[in-house]
Design an enzyme around this catalytic site. Structure first.
Site, PDB file in Angstrom:
ATOM      1  N   ASP A   1       0.860  -1.176   0.000  1.00  0.00           N
ATOM      2  CA  ASP A   1       0.000   0.000   0.000  1.00  0.00           C
ATOM      3  C   ASP A   1       0.897   1.228   0.000  1.00  0.00           C
ATOM      4  O   ASP A   1       2.111   1.134   0.215  1.00  0.00           O
ATOM      5  CB  ASP A   1      -0.895  -0.015   1.258  1.00  0.00           C
ATOM      6  CG  ASP A   1      -2.008   1.025   1.221  1.00  0.00           C
ATOM      7  OD1 ASP A   1      -2.283   1.582   0.139  1.00  0.00           O
ATOM      8  OD2 ASP A   1      -2.605   1.284   2.281  1.00  0.00           O
ATOM      9  N   HIS A   2       0.296   2.373  -0.265  1.00  0.00           N
ATOM     10  CA  HIS A   2       0.970   3.662  -0.090  1.00  0.00           C
ATOM     11  C   HIS A   2       0.464   4.301   1.196  1.00  0.00           C
ATOM     12  O   HIS A   2      -0.741   4.461   1.387  1.00  0.00           O
ATOM     13  CB  HIS A   2       0.657   4.607  -1.253  1.00  0.00           C
ATOM     14  CG  HIS A   2       1.303   4.227  -2.537  1.00  0.00           C
ATOM     15  ND1 HIS A   2       0.689   4.372  -3.763  1.00  0.00           N
ATOM     16  CD2 HIS A   2       2.526   3.699  -2.802  1.00  0.00           C
ATOM     17  CE1 HIS A   2       1.491   3.966  -4.717  1.00  0.00           C
ATOM     18  NE2 HIS A   2       2.611   3.551  -4.155  1.00  0.00           N
TER      19      HIS A   2
ATOM     20  N   TYR B   1      -5.039   4.366   0.492  1.00  0.00           N
ATOM     21  CA  TYR B   1      -6.062   3.458  -0.038  1.00  0.00           C
ATOM     22  C   TYR B   1      -5.657   2.860  -1.384  1.00  0.00           C
ATOM     23  O   TYR B   1      -6.438   2.834  -2.320  1.00  0.00           O
ATOM     24  CB  TYR B   1      -7.415   4.166  -0.138  1.00  0.00           C
ATOM     25  CG  TYR B   1      -7.847   4.868   1.124  1.00  0.00           C
ATOM     26  CD1 TYR B   1      -7.590   4.296   2.374  1.00  0.00           C
ATOM     27  CD2 TYR B   1      -8.507   6.085   1.079  1.00  0.00           C
ATOM     28  CE1 TYR B   1      -7.982   4.938   3.549  1.00  0.00           C
ATOM     29  CE2 TYR B   1      -8.902   6.733   2.250  1.00  0.00           C
ATOM     30  CZ  TYR B   1      -8.641   6.156   3.479  1.00  0.00           C
ATOM     31  OH  TYR B   1      -9.030   6.793   4.633  1.00  0.00           O
ATOM     32  N   HIS B   2      -4.422   2.339  -1.431  1.00  0.00           N
ATOM     33  CA  HIS B   2      -3.917   1.702  -2.647  1.00  0.00           C
ATOM     34  C   HIS B   2      -3.429   0.281  -2.376  1.00  0.00           C
ATOM     35  O   HIS B   2      -2.314  -0.082  -2.741  1.00  0.00           O
ATOM     36  CB  HIS B   2      -2.763   2.521  -3.236  1.00  0.00           C
ATOM     37  CG  HIS B   2      -3.117   3.921  -3.602  1.00  0.00           C
ATOM     38  ND1 HIS B   2      -2.165   4.922  -3.737  1.00  0.00           N
ATOM     39  CD2 HIS B   2      -4.307   4.497  -3.885  1.00  0.00           C
ATOM     40  CE1 HIS B   2      -2.756   6.047  -4.074  1.00  0.00           C
ATOM     41  NE2 HIS B   2      -4.064   5.818  -4.171  1.00  0.00           N
ATOM     42  N   PRO B   3      -4.237  -0.583  -1.746  1.00  0.00           N
ATOM     43  CA  PRO B   3      -3.775  -1.947  -1.493  1.00  0.00           C
ATOM     44  C   PRO B   3      -3.654  -2.744  -2.788  1.00  0.00           C
ATOM     45  O   PRO B   3      -4.469  -2.601  -3.702  1.00  0.00           O
ATOM     46  CB  PRO B   3      -4.867  -2.526  -0.587  1.00  0.00           C
ATOM     47  CG  PRO B   3      -6.101  -1.760  -0.952  1.00  0.00           C
ATOM     48  CD  PRO B   3      -5.622  -0.371  -1.272  1.00  0.00           C
TER      49      PRO B   3
END
Length: 553
Positions: free
Chosen positions: A294-295, A468-470
């Site tokens: 994630d980020h 919110y970049h899983p």
């Protein structure tokens, strides 16, 4: 309840595949989607982006387990439970990623997924307009379903951010999705005629007008596998368990959280883990659910010396006027996500390509919509792009209704702390440039008293949050790699007639927001599913600094 192709999930990649697979009227397509309609104004209005991601109606409501390196905080992990999936609740930021992201994919075993391979698919899906704000159309697509635009950038703070970056010694770029990602410049958004242009608007609603494509609202429980072949999907509809049959292929596109969960419930995953939950092992794939990435980001907030920020509209009356204007004309402040300037830079000398991303916003506000108490302010969202920390998605039980166990292991590497300290220090330097002299007041967050490494680390422990970049939980790679879950044609290794295409197959996270790469994955996977020859490779050469370094600090 039968089709040639059964797709699980009407999200970013799933919508693209439904569109492409149904272009040939000989192919019948069923999309299984548990979420509801995307027609609500809070989804379609770009400036209202903080609402749908915080609504149970549209979000699966996932949370991480207590994160051991962040004081056991549980972090929200929103995933779209609605037509369009997360493209209907995201921030509408459009980023392809850096060329070297995809070259890494190929080098790590994802043959045919280099930047030269994927660029034609980005161009095929795009319908790009710069709105007179620069860019190179030779690098962009102009006829695809996905409309991409740029905000008007009327607030002077957007230009001040870019000018400050240049004054600090960084590159500028007219189009970070074109030849040159690195630098400060305008940010792009999936907005068309004032509306969120989600994957549902771009692909799904058109596909559903075709006689050979339909959607079934159902909860997917597991894949039905017989003699090593996927033959259908077990679903629950109105409390009844039924089977939707696939005569050619089942395609999972349920997100980086639900896709590995579905595989494991179906007997595909780490054998010991499945056996511990009483699930028959059909294919022992230890990589299922692993490699979670994630980020993370923080936002550095500055008080504004001038009342020119969006805070002047942060009251019920102004919001009502903005909403009314948008409802009537699809114009005004409601027609932009307000992320209209951005940057990609390198954290230090010797870094091969940019590893820090900025989103600039002309208001000091949290993701939950709470504005800073100080009033007028602005902020930069910043975070490192390529952390080596890895987490996992595993089962809590074999009950399909149980949420999976999600742990990211955020900040588990010492380099993560160094990188985030650099992010804060570099951002302070940027906001300290002459371009912000007439605008920048005191630092709201973290605050000028937070200076030492220990103080910065304590701030990060309390305030760092997911962008919110899983992704990465069903890694694509060579079939002889035990941690690979799908091969380079998105086939699930160990089971026939089963594919998986969404952000879970990313070997490594890309630079920037993931909606664009996820849609591209659906586009490219469609050609593999249909047995088409991939689009011809691009011979375009992206700009990369010849010395692979930034200025020393």
């Amino acid at each position: 309840m039968e089709a040639n192709f059964v797709i699980i999930g009407a999200g970013s990649a799933g919508c693209a595949m439904a569109y492409r697979l149904s272009e040939d009227e000989k192919n019948s397509v069923i999309i299984i989607e548990y979420g509801g309609s995307d027609m609500g104004p809070l989804i379609q209005m770009p400036a209202a982006l903080s609402y749908p991601m915080n609504m149970k109606t549209y979000d699966w409501g996932f949370q991480s387990e207590p994160e051991p390196y962040l004081k056991n905080r549980r972090l929200a992990t929103p995933r779209g439970k609605v037509l369009g999936g997360s493209s209907s609740i995201n921030g509408m930021v459009y980023v392809r990623g850096h060329a070297k992201d995809y070259d890494y994919w190929e080098q790590s075993g994802a043959s045919g997924w280099s930047y030269a391979d994927v660029l034609p698919y980005f161009k095929r899906m795009e319908n790009w307009r710069s709105g007179g704000h620069g860019g190179d159309k030779s690098w962009r697509g102009r006829k695809g379903p996905l409309h991409i635009s740029r905000g008007p950038r009327q607030n002077p703070l957007f230009k001040a951010f870019v000018k400050a970056g240049k004054q600090a010694g960084y590159e500028t770029t007219d189009d970070y999705n074109g030849e040159k990602q690195e630098g400060f410049g305008p940010m792009e958004q999936t907005v068309y005629k004032g509306r969120r242009w989600s994957a549902a608007n771009a692909y799904l609603h058109t596909a559903l007008k075709r006689k050979n494509c339909k959607i079934i609202r159902a909860f997917a429980r597991k894949i039905i596998i017989k003699d090593g072949h996927a033959i259908g999907v077990e679903v629950e509809i109105n409390g009844k368990v039924q089977v939707i049959n696939a005569t050619r292929e089942v395609i999972i596109s349920a997100s980086s959280i639900n896709s590995p969960k579905l595989l494991m419930l179906s007997g595909i995953g780490p054998a010991e883990h499945l056996e511990n939950h009483g699930i028959e092992v059909i294919a022992d794939r230890p990589g299922v659910g692993q490699n979670l990435q994630d980020h993370l980001e923080i936002y550095l907030q500055i008080a504004s010396l001038k009342p020119i920020t969006l805070y002047r509209y942060w009251n019920i009356f102004s919001k009502a006027l903005i909403g009314a204007q948008w409802l009537l004309t699809k114009s005004g402040l409601g027609a932009s996500n307000q992320f209209e300037s951005a940057a990609f830079i390198r954290s230090k000398a010797g870094v091969e390509y940019p590893d820090i991303q900025y989103h600039f916003l002309p208001i000091a506000v949290r993701y939950d919509g709470q504005a800073a108490a100080e009033g007028h302010g602005f902020q930069a969202h910043v975070g490192p792009m390529r952390s080596t920390s890895r987490g996992s998605v595993t089962l809590n039980s074999k009950d399909p209704n149980d949420a999976p166990k999600i742990i990211f292991n955020y900040m588990s590497k010492s380099e993560d702390w160094v990188d985030f300290r650099n992010c804060i220090k570099l951002t302070r330097e940027i906001f300290g440039q002459d371009a912000f002299k007439e605008y920048a007041g005191k630092e709201i967050q973290p605050g000028q008293n937070i200076q030492s490494d220990s103080a910065l680390d304590e701030f990060l422990l309390e305030n760092v949050e997911s962008a919110y970049h899983p992704c990465g939980t069903c890694k694509m790679g060579s079939i002889d790699d035990p941690m690979s879950v799908v091969d380079s044609e998105c086939k699930v290794i160990g089971v026939k007639n089963l594919r998986l295409a969404d952000s879970s197959i990313f070997p490594r996270i890309t630079n920037g927001n993931l909606n664009g790469p996820s849609i591209m994955t659906g586009e490219k996977a469609s050609d593999h599913i249909l047995g088409k020859q991939p689009l011809p490779k691009s011979n375009a050469k992206p700009w990369i600094h010849p010395k692979w370094k930034t200025k020393q600090r």
